[in-house]
Scaffold this active site. Structure first.
Site, PDB file in Angstrom:
ATOM      1  CG  HIS A  41      -1.738  -1.024   1.589  1.00 11.94           C
ATOM      2  ND1 HIS A  41      -1.326  -2.149   2.247  1.00 11.94           N
ATOM      3  CD2 HIS A  41      -3.061  -1.191   1.360  1.00 11.94           C
ATOM      4  CE1 HIS A  41      -2.352  -2.969   2.411  1.00 11.94           C
ATOM      5  NE2 HIS A  41      -3.418  -2.422   1.880  1.00 11.94           N
TER       6      HIS A  41
ATOM      7  CG  ASP B 137       1.747  -0.956   3.413  1.00 11.51           C
ATOM      8  OD1 ASP B 137       0.972  -0.641   4.305  1.00 11.51           O
ATOM      9  OD2 ASP B 137       1.477  -1.755   2.487  1.00 11.51           O
TER      10      ASP B 137
ATOM     11  CD  GLU C 106      -7.487  -8.405  -0.874  1.00 13.30           C
ATOM     12  OE1 GLU C 106      -6.563  -7.836  -1.474  1.00 13.30           O
ATOM     13  OE2 GLU C 106      -7.429  -8.713   0.321  1.00 13.30           O
TER      14      GLU C 106
ATOM     15  CD  GLU D  25      -6.659 -11.764   2.521  1.00 13.83           C
ATOM     16  OE1 GLU D  25      -6.348 -10.807   1.792  1.00 13.83           O
ATOM     17  OE2 GLU D  25      -6.583 -11.714   3.753  1.00 13.83           O
TER      18      GLU D  25
ATOM     19  CG  HIS E 100     -10.611 -11.385   2.605  1.00  7.43           C
ATOM     20  ND1 HIS E 100     -10.189 -10.379   1.769  1.00  7.43           N
ATOM     21  CD2 HIS E 100      -9.960 -11.184   3.787  1.00  7.43           C
ATOM     22  CE1 HIS E 100      -9.341  -9.591   2.406  1.00  7.43           C
ATOM     23  NE2 HIS E 100      -9.173 -10.063   3.633  1.00  7.43           N
TER      24      HIS E 100
ATOM     25  CG  ASP F 289      -4.078 -10.897  -1.009  1.00  8.21           C
ATOM     26  OD1 ASP F 289      -3.318 -10.860  -1.995  1.00  8.21           O
ATOM     27  OD2 ASP F 289      -4.426  -9.875  -0.379  1.00  8.21           O
TER      28      ASP F 289
ATOM     29  CG  ASP G 276      -8.740 -11.038   7.600  1.00  9.11           C
ATOM     30  OD1 ASP G 276      -8.327 -12.137   7.241  1.00  9.11           O
ATOM     31  OD2 ASP G 276      -8.585  -9.994   6.930  1.00  9.11           O
TER      32      ASP G 276
ATOM     33  CG  ASP H   6      -4.672 -11.327   7.418  1.00 10.86           C
ATOM     34  OD1 ASP H   6      -5.419 -11.865   6.594  1.00 10.86           O
ATOM     35  OD2 ASP H   6      -4.596 -10.089   7.577  1.00 10.86           O
TER      36      ASP H   6
ATOM     37  CG  ASP I 119      -2.960  -9.808   2.964  1.00 14.39           C
ATOM     38  OD1 ASP I 119      -2.336  -9.412   3.962  1.00 14.39           O
ATOM     39  OD2 ASP I 119      -3.971  -9.244   2.524  1.00 14.39           O
TER      40      ASP I 119
HETATM   41  C1  XUL Z   1      -7.315  -6.711   4.450  1.00 14.20           C
HETATM   42  C2  XUL Z   1      -6.543  -7.072   3.247  1.00 14.20           C
HETATM   43  C3  XUL Z   1      -5.758  -5.963   2.625  1.00 14.20           C
HETATM   44  C4  XUL Z   1      -5.696  -6.018   1.149  1.00 14.20           C
HETATM   45  C5  XUL Z   1      -5.008  -4.850   0.517  1.00 14.20           C
HETATM   46  O1  XUL Z   1      -8.057  -7.736   4.982  1.00 14.20           O
HETATM   47  O2  XUL Z   1      -6.524  -8.203   2.840  1.00 14.20           O
HETATM   48  O3  XUL Z   1      -4.492  -5.977   3.176  1.00 14.20           O
HETATM   49  O4  XUL Z   1      -5.049  -7.180   0.708  1.00 14.20           O
HETATM   50  O5  XUL Z   1      -5.547  -3.643   0.890  1.00 14.20           O
HETATM   51 CO    CO Z   2      -5.549  -9.120   1.227  1.00 10.55          CO
END
Ligand code: XUL
Ligand code: CO
Length: 442
Positions: free
Chosen positions: A103, A106, A234, A270, A273, A298, A309, A311, A341
């Site tokens: 991003h 970031d 996404e 993702e 998600h 992702d 989430d 991750d 991600d």
């Molecule tokens: C948030 C997510 C983000 C996107 C990019 O859940 O996955 O990091 O991948 O904005």
């Molecule tokens: Co993501």
């Protein structure tokens, strides 16, 4: 390698094969190994995310960050950001990752004004250009963070405040320009706050119209500057909002079709998600792939017992096998990649954990790729599917599919026949056993 190493004890990670006990070696990811006529490197197109790996602190709602990152002075200075970028490329190189993703906020600190933020971004992009040239690591995608700053409290393109829409447009314009400068192969939109907390205060139709207008402006601007990267949306159903408009693949595709954007977007799916939306990752891939909209993934996983989430790095061979099976089914990821991600746990606070996590997940996807290819070669799944649907290959099924008959003819057909032909077994357990057989053998 850079002059000053941040990871002096870590070598460039090499493939040593499944019998290796070396935690700093690949057991499955063998970049040049050919699977279905293509190298693993080209199938998987691994990418490392800047936000979790270099900006994640381990903070959670109950406590501050724990991560030990000796190269980072913790300041929001451009110099610190530039230095961090050099460290990031050392990690990318040592993991043999061909791509990374970021991003805007970031990689570079937000300035006091929009102009200041643009300037900071350019100054860090100068270092990113240098490091990309030095290492050959490429940008998989760029994106704009339009969810952290308080100005985006009501959303960005879907904010009730038109000024926020304008600010978001300016931010995406700049992020697209920098992505183009860095040769980014895709540009991602994740609508973190593009949704609502409560419908009572929300004009949903108006917000969706605005979101579509925003995407059309992005498409127009890409044409104007000659940016040829793939646009990706996404999907995510919730968190931070109660309801996010891009809630799953089906909702995204319906939105894109309704607003005449299908030709310009694919999806970045993702895993965590998908599961938050109540789907499996393979469902989301198959649904998108069937509509020509599979763009990138992702790669991560949630926790079976936690409903948010998390991750996490995916290490489950069933998950990676299913993911790679459906990616292969739909002809691969094109300009997309397997983008981690994912973040190390708050308790895994040492720099070496950044290596263990990526190595393990790269291996899990490499093994998943090999198992998926073996299952495809076996024809077991394909055979069962072919057999299950054979009534559609000729006779009444073929006539229905050709669109040549309607209800009246179908009634006449069934009145004459009286009852359907016997159904046959779905063979679910047989196929689950077959997947296990290849997990054992590969
Ligand atoms: C948030 C997510 C983000 C996107 C990019 O859940 O996955 O990091 O991948 O904005
Ligand atoms: Co993501």
């Amino acid at each position: 390698m850079p002059e000053m190493s941040a990871f002096p004890d870590v070598p460039v990670i090499q493939y040593e094969g499944p019998q290796s006990d070396n935690p700093l070696a690949f057991r499955w990811y063998n970049p040049d190994e050919i699977v279905e006529g293509k190298t693993m490197k080209d199938h998987l197109r691994f990418s490392i995310v800047y936000w979790h790996t270099f900006r994640g602190t381990g903070a959670d709602p109950f406590g501050p960050g724990t991560a030990d990152r000796p190269w980072d002075d913790g300041s929001e200075s451009v110099e610190n950001a530039q230095n961090r970028a050099r460290v990031a490329f050392e990690l990318f190189e040592k993991l043999q990752a061909p791509y990374y993703a970021f991003h805007d906020r970031d990689v570079a600190p937000e300035g006091a004004t929009l102009a200041g933020s643009h300037q900071n971004f350019d100054a860090v992009a100068d270092v990113l250009v240098e490091e990309q040239q030095r290492t050959g690591v490429k940008l998989l995608w760029g994106t704009a963070n339009m969810f952290s700053n308080p100005r985006f409290m009501h959303g960005a393109a879907t904010s009730c405040n038109a000024d926020v829409f304008a600010y978001a447009a300016a931010q995406v314009k700049k992020a697209m320009e920098v992505t183009q400068r860095l040769g980014g192969e895709n540009y991602v939109f994740w609508g973190g706050r593009e949704g609502y907390q409560n419908l009572y205060n929300t004009d949903m139709k108006r917000e969706l119209d605005h979101l579509a207008a925003f995407f059309h402006m992005a498409v127009d601007y890409a044409k104007e500057i000659g940016f040829t990267g793939q646009f990706l949306i996404e999907p995510k159903p919730k968190e931070p909002t109660k309801h996010q408009y891009d809630s799953d693949a089906a909702a995204c595709l319906n939105f894109l079709r309704a607003y005449d954007l299908m030709d310009h977007f694919k999806l970045n799916l993702e895993t965590n998600h998908a599961t938050l939306a109540g789907h499996t990752m393979m469902h989301e891939i198959d649904y998108s792939g069937a509509q020509g909209a599979l763009g990138s993934i992702d790669a991560n996983t949630g926790d079976m017992l936690l409903g948010w989430d998390t991750d996490q790095f995916a290490t489950d061979y069933y998950l990676t096998t299913q993911t790679m099976y459906y990616i292969l089914k739909h002809g691969g990821l094109g300009s997309g990649g397997v983008n981690f991600d994912a973040k190390v746990r708050r308790e895994s606070f040492e720099p070496i954990d950044l290596f263990h996590s990526h190595i393990g997940s790269m291996d899990a996807f490499a093994k998943g790729l090999k198992v998926a290819a073996a299952i495809r070669a076996d024809q077991g799944i394909g055979g069962v599917i072919k057999q299950r649907y054979q009534s559609w290959d000729s006779g009444i099924g073929a006539e229905i599919e050709s669109g040549s008959i309607g209800f009246a003819q179908l009634e006449a057909y069934m009145l004459e026949k009286g009852e359907v032909e016997a159904n046959s077994s779905g063979r679910q357990e047989l196929l689950e056993n077959l997947v296990n057989r290849y997990l054992d053998r590969v």
